[in-house]
Design a protein around this motif. Sequence first.
Motif, mmCIF file in Angstrom:
data_model
loop_
_atom_site.group_PDB
_atom_site.id
_atom_site.type_symbol
_atom_site.label_atom_id
_atom_site.label_comp_id
_atom_site.label_asym_id
_atom_site.label_seq_id
_atom_site.Cartn_x
_atom_site.Cartn_y
_atom_site.Cartn_z
ATOM 1 N N PHE A 80 53.846 43.241 15.010
ATOM 2 C CA PHE A 80 54.473 42.817 13.767
ATOM 3 C C PHE A 80 54.613 41.309 13.812
ATOM 4 N N PHE A 81 54.761 40.694 12.639
ATOM 5 C CA PHE A 81 54.948 39.245 12.583
ATOM 6 C C PHE A 81 56.047 38.918 11.579
ATOM 7 N N ASP A 82 56.579 37.699 11.706
ATOM 8 C CA ASP A 82 57.653 37.227 10.841
ATOM 9 C C ASP A 82 57.078 36.231 9.842
ATOM 10 N N LEU A 83 57.196 36.532 8.549
ATOM 11 C CA LEU A 83 56.700 35.615 7.522
ATOM 12 C C LEU A 83 57.561 34.364 7.489
ATOM 13 N N VAL A 84 56.931 33.212 7.442
ATOM 14 C CA VAL A 84 57.658 31.940 7.394
ATOM 15 C C VAL A 84 57.990 31.663 5.930
ATOM 16 N N VAL A 85 59.190 32.089 5.546
ATOM 17 C CA VAL A 85 59.649 31.885 4.167
ATOM 18 C C VAL A 85 60.895 31.010 4.111
ATOM 19 N N ASP A 86 61.587 30.866 5.253
ATOM 20 C CA ASP A 86 62.801 30.052 5.327
ATOM 21 C C ASP A 86 63.114 29.819 6.802
ATOM 22 N N ASP A 87 64.304 29.275 7.071
ATOM 23 C CA ASP A 87 64.707 28.989 8.451
ATOM 24 C C ASP A 87 65.698 30.016 8.991
ATOM 25 N N SER A 88 65.863 31.131 8.303
ATOM 26 C CA SER A 88 66.846 32.124 8.732
ATOM 27 C C SER A 88 66.320 32.932 9.927
ATOM 28 N N ASP A 89 67.181 33.768 10.461
ATOM 29 C CA ASP A 89 66.785 34.664 11.556
ATOM 30 C C ASP A 89 66.495 36.067 11.027
#
Length: 161
Positions: A80-89
């Motif tokens: 799985f990957f984390d979409l870079v949409v903001d600086d949140s966790d």
Amino acid sequence: HRTLRYSQLRALEPNPDPRAPDREIEIHLTGNMERYMWSFDGVKFSHVDKPIVFQEGERVRVTLVNDTMMTHPIHLHGMFFDLVVDDSDRKPRKHTVNVKPGDKLSFDVSADAVGDWAFHCHLLFHMHAGMMQVVSVMPGAKSAAAPAGPALAVAAGGAQR
């Protein structure tokens, strides 16, 4: 009617790997409707001579740039990957992402699954026409900062070494 954007999504739980990326790669989604050829970086799968290589434990930012006039749902097997949409966790966690025509988006992936994994357009006729690549996660010393995640079930396309 209302349409959701990726930037409006939030993970229910904090992202399991909050590290900044160790490196970044950019991949262009390319194609030609007249010749019906689809590819990554202008090279269709049958002409690829080496895989995309990740080292076990590293965190990689992958930026996809869609140079075509079609939306491409790009899928990575095994991780799985984390979409870079903001600086949140609580970035959206995905394994398939829609890249709109002329759009550019990034995701961060933790290379935690050693083996060879299919990386392709989920429009299977685009994949069969060449928009596919292999991501090889090479075994090595795991980063001490990389958290141990839950085991993922291996589906078709993920051959473990």
